[in-house]
Design a protein around this motif. Structure first.
Motif, PDB file in Angstrom:
ATOM      1  N   UNK A 382      -2.476 -11.785   6.952  1.00 62.04           N
ATOM      2  CA  UNK A 382      -3.756 -11.888   6.234  1.00 62.04           C
ATOM      3  C   UNK A 382      -3.972 -10.666   5.330  1.00 62.04           C
ATOM      4  N   UNK A 383      -4.725 -10.871   4.234  1.00 63.40           N
ATOM      5  CA  UNK A 383      -4.826  -9.781   3.238  1.00 63.40           C
ATOM      6  C   UNK A 383      -5.510  -8.504   3.747  1.00 63.40           C
ATOM      7  N   UNK A 384      -6.339  -8.592   4.782  1.00 60.51           N
ATOM      8  CA  UNK A 384      -7.029  -7.364   5.223  1.00 60.51           C
ATOM      9  C   UNK A 384      -6.126  -6.487   6.098  1.00 60.51           C
ATOM     10  N   UNK A 385      -4.972  -7.020   6.516  1.00 57.71           N
ATOM     11  CA  UNK A 385      -4.101  -6.265   7.428  1.00 57.71           C
ATOM     12  C   UNK A 385      -3.411  -5.137   6.660  1.00 57.71           C
ATOM     13  N   UNK A 386      -3.561  -3.944   7.139  1.00 60.98           N
ATOM     14  CA  UNK A 386      -2.930  -2.787   6.508  1.00 60.98           C
ATOM     15  C   UNK A 386      -3.674  -2.276   5.292  1.00 60.98           C
ATOM     16  N   UNK A 387      -4.805  -2.932   4.959  1.00 68.93           N
ATOM     17  CA  UNK A 387      -5.585  -2.458   3.810  1.00 68.93           C
ATOM     18  C   UNK A 387      -6.135  -1.053   4.089  1.00 68.93           C
ATOM     19  N   UNK A 388      -6.016  -0.171   3.130  1.00 67.67           N
ATOM     20  CA  UNK A 388      -6.546   1.195   3.292  1.00 67.67           C
ATOM     21  C   UNK A 388      -7.678   1.404   2.300  1.00 67.67           C
ATOM     22  N   UNK A 389      -8.870   1.600   2.803  1.00 72.25           N
ATOM     23  CA  UNK A 389     -10.007   1.860   1.918  1.00 72.25           C
ATOM     24  C   UNK A 389      -9.949   3.317   1.478  1.00 72.25           C
ATOM     25  N   UNK A 390     -10.376   3.592   0.252  1.00 74.41           N
ATOM     26  CA  UNK A 390     -10.444   5.000  -0.148  1.00 74.41           C
ATOM     27  C   UNK A 390     -11.489   5.751   0.676  1.00 74.41           C
ATOM     28  N   UNK A 391     -11.370   7.066   0.698  1.00 73.80           N
ATOM     29  CA  UNK A 391     -12.378   7.850   1.429  1.00 73.80           C
ATOM     30  C   UNK A 391     -13.668   7.940   0.624  1.00 73.80           C
ATOM     31  N   UNK A 392     -14.772   8.144   1.320  1.00 70.68           N
ATOM     32  CA  UNK A 392     -16.051   8.371   0.652  1.00 70.68           C
ATOM     33  C   UNK A 392     -16.048   9.753  -0.008  1.00 70.68           C
ATOM     34  N   UNK A 393     -16.979   9.922  -0.954  1.00 66.50           N
ATOM     35  CA  UNK A 393     -17.125  11.201  -1.626  1.00 66.50           C
ATOM     36  C   UNK A 393     -17.585  12.268  -0.641  1.00 66.50           C
ATOM     37  N   UNK A 394     -17.293  13.533  -0.931  1.00 69.68           N
ATOM     38  CA  UNK A 394     -17.859  14.603  -0.101  1.00 69.68           C
ATOM     39  C   UNK A 394     -19.374  14.677  -0.297  1.00 69.68           C
ATOM     40  N   UNK A 395     -20.068  15.342   0.640  1.00 73.66           N
ATOM     41  CA  UNK A 395     -21.503  15.569   0.474  1.00 73.66           C
ATOM     42  C   UNK A 395     -21.746  16.675  -0.551  1.00 73.66           C
ATOM     43  N   UNK A 396     -22.877  16.676  -1.264  1.00 68.78           N
ATOM     44  CA  UNK A 396     -24.013  15.761  -1.090  1.00 68.78           C
ATOM     45  C   UNK A 396     -23.904  14.483  -1.922  1.00 68.78           C
ATOM     46  N   UNK A 397     -22.756  14.282  -2.599  1.00 67.96           N
ATOM     47  CA  UNK A 397     -22.631  13.102  -3.468  1.00 67.96           C
ATOM     48  C   UNK A 397     -22.825  11.806  -2.689  1.00 67.96           C
ATOM     49  N   UNK A 398     -22.258  11.810  -1.458  1.00 59.66           N
ATOM     50  CA  UNK A 398     -22.321  10.606  -0.636  1.00 59.66           C
ATOM     51  C   UNK A 398     -23.776  10.257  -0.331  1.00 59.66           C
TER      52      UNK A 398
END
Ligand code: FAD
Length: 438
Positions: A382-398
């Protein structure tokens, strides 16, 4: 900590909330799982079923069902937070039925009733959005009223692929089943770190060639994972049991789950004991992805949910609201849930379900079983297997970005209420802040 008071579900689950024994000393296992919510427990369940000789150890910081799995809105739906195509959609629909199958087979009475979901359009802007998405399948107000009778209904969309459940009964039932099958579950045992082959806890470590991270909204607390997902709080209120006369006015005779096409998600269900349970987003994101019991209660959001319910169903004017609670969801940067196993390190994970984890965790558990047992199956393709999401921005941007997004959705709904026209802010921000999840 007394767990019974965390939510309506905790209070009404027939279970002993006394924590099971903590890990005290070192242990060896074939698979170590961190987190005893649905993800960790479904994974343990399917692994133990596939190979009863496997030594499986689950460590849980509090008790099984402490997190979102014990607190959610009880939509066991085929929703997936990101469109990944028909393979994923079919697997999601099958997962709803699989939750029902296992619950029945294992004697877990989680009040599963598959009445579908009705999503109302209550302004011209909402109707336009529903038509853009569903075309001719949009129901007339009369057809919508066969499911649900709310004020100002202009139309609705309906899908049969959703069941209402009692989340606490499911998660505690699963915990009991896996323990019966020989899985070792240590409660009040927080993992301090997860590294290849090793889970460190305050009074001992678990050594295992495979380590599964199933910590969802709490993940940023773990070393090295501060930016993996953000915890965003979803909050819920519940009424006292309503009389048959009130239900005649409202509907939901088949325990359909319900929502409307506003931007800032709301979700409701009729419980087996005839209460209305109604939740939504809107609580602020807390700097540095903090989670804390203090954030489970946000009077402003509870008041908003209460007011929204009265607006939908004026018949509730004199109804007593008996419970209010909340909990953290895990949101990945690209809104795409994922499951995977890094073969080099033996580290596995599943999560980032946004608000659609009740059935997705089941799919994750079956998929992790196949990955860990090195089976190549339809699930592992399935397409979600092994998918790597990017990391969120550092604070305080997040903090700035997420809270601006939440605020924009609230403003877009207010604007649409006033003007009746689709909000431009809403249209621009919608893809950034997700679809129909809790
Ligand atoms: C208010 C609310 C409403 C929701 N409504 C719905 C809905 O209606 N439908 C739907 O599909 N989804 C809904 N969701 C989302 C759904 O509940 C979750 O996606 C799902 O329960 C995630 O399961 P999980 O096991 O991955 O995470 P969780 O249930 O959060 O479990 C994670 C567990 O890990 C433990 N843990 C964390 N860190 C550590 C550590 N370091 N060491 C050991 N243990 C640790 C936690 O204590 C927790 O028990 C809702 C969520 C919330 C909060």
């Amino acid at each position: 900590m007394t767990y019974r008071h965390l939510s309506l579900w905790h209070e009404t689950t027939p279970t002993d909330w006394t924590p099971r024994a903590s890990l005290d000393g070192d242990a060896d296992a074939d698979v170590a799982i961190v987190g005893a919510g649905y993800t960790g427990l479904w994974t343990a369940y399917y692994l133990a079923e596939a190979d009863p000789s496997l030594r499986i150890v689950v460590v849980e910081a509090e008790v099984a069902g402490f997190g979102a799995s014990g607190r959610n809105g009880g939509w066991c739906s085929a929703l997936f937070p990101t469109a990944l195509g028909e393979g994923q959609d079919a697997a999601m629909r099958a997962s709803v039925d699989e939750v029902q199958r296992v619950s029945a087979a294992e004697g877990i009475d989680c009040h599963f009733v598959k009445g579908g979901t009705i999503v109302l359009a209550r302004s011209r802007a909402q109707l336009a959005r529903a038509r853009a998405e569903y075309g001719d399948a949009v129901l007339s107000p009369e057809q919508a009223a066969q499911h649900l009778r709310a004020t100002r209904t202009l139309g609705a969309t309906y899908t049969p692929d959703c069941a209402a459940i009692h989340p606490g009964r499911l998660v505690r039932g699963l915990a009991e089943v896996v323990v019966r099958r020989g899985v070792v579950l240590h409660e009040r045992t927080p993992a301090l770190s997860i590294t290849p082959g090793l889970v460190r806890t305050p009074r001992g470590s678990v050594r295992a060639p495979y380590v599964v991270r199933a910590t969802e909204g709490f993940t940023p607390r773990l070393p090295g994972l501060a930016r993996a997902v953000v915890p965003v709080y979803s909050l819920i209120v519940a009424t006292e049991p309503l009389s048959p006369g009130v239900w005649d006015e409202i509907g939901l005779a088949r325990r359909e789950t319900f929502s409307d096409h506003r931007h800032l998600i709301v979700y409701g269900q009729r419980t087996a004991d005839d209460r209305l349970v109604f939740g939504g987003r809107g609580a602020p994101y807390h700097l540095r992805s903090r989670v804390s019991p203090a954030f489970d209660h946000e009077p402003r959001v509870f008041a908003g949910l209460h007011a929204t319910l009265l607006d939908l169903f004026p018949v509730l004017q004199r109804t007593r609201f008996t419970h209010a609670w909340g909990g953290p969801l895990g949101i990945p940067r690209d809104w795409c849930a994922s499951v995977g196993l890094d073969r080099g390190t033996g580290l596995a994970w599943a999560g980032g379900y946004v608000g659609d984890g009740v059935s997705t965790t089941n799919l994750a558990g079956r998929t992790l079983r196949d990955l860990i047992l090195d089976r190549r199956t339809d699930l592992t393709a399935l397409p979600w297997v092994g998918h790597r999401s990017p990391r969120w921005e550092p604070e305080p941007l997040r903090w700035l970005g997420i809270n601006a997004g939440l605020r924009a959705m609230t403003l877009a709904d207010a604007e649409e209420r006033l003007t009746g026209r689709p909000s431009l802010v809403g249209r621009v921000m919608a893809p950034l802040v997700g679809g129909h999840s809790a």
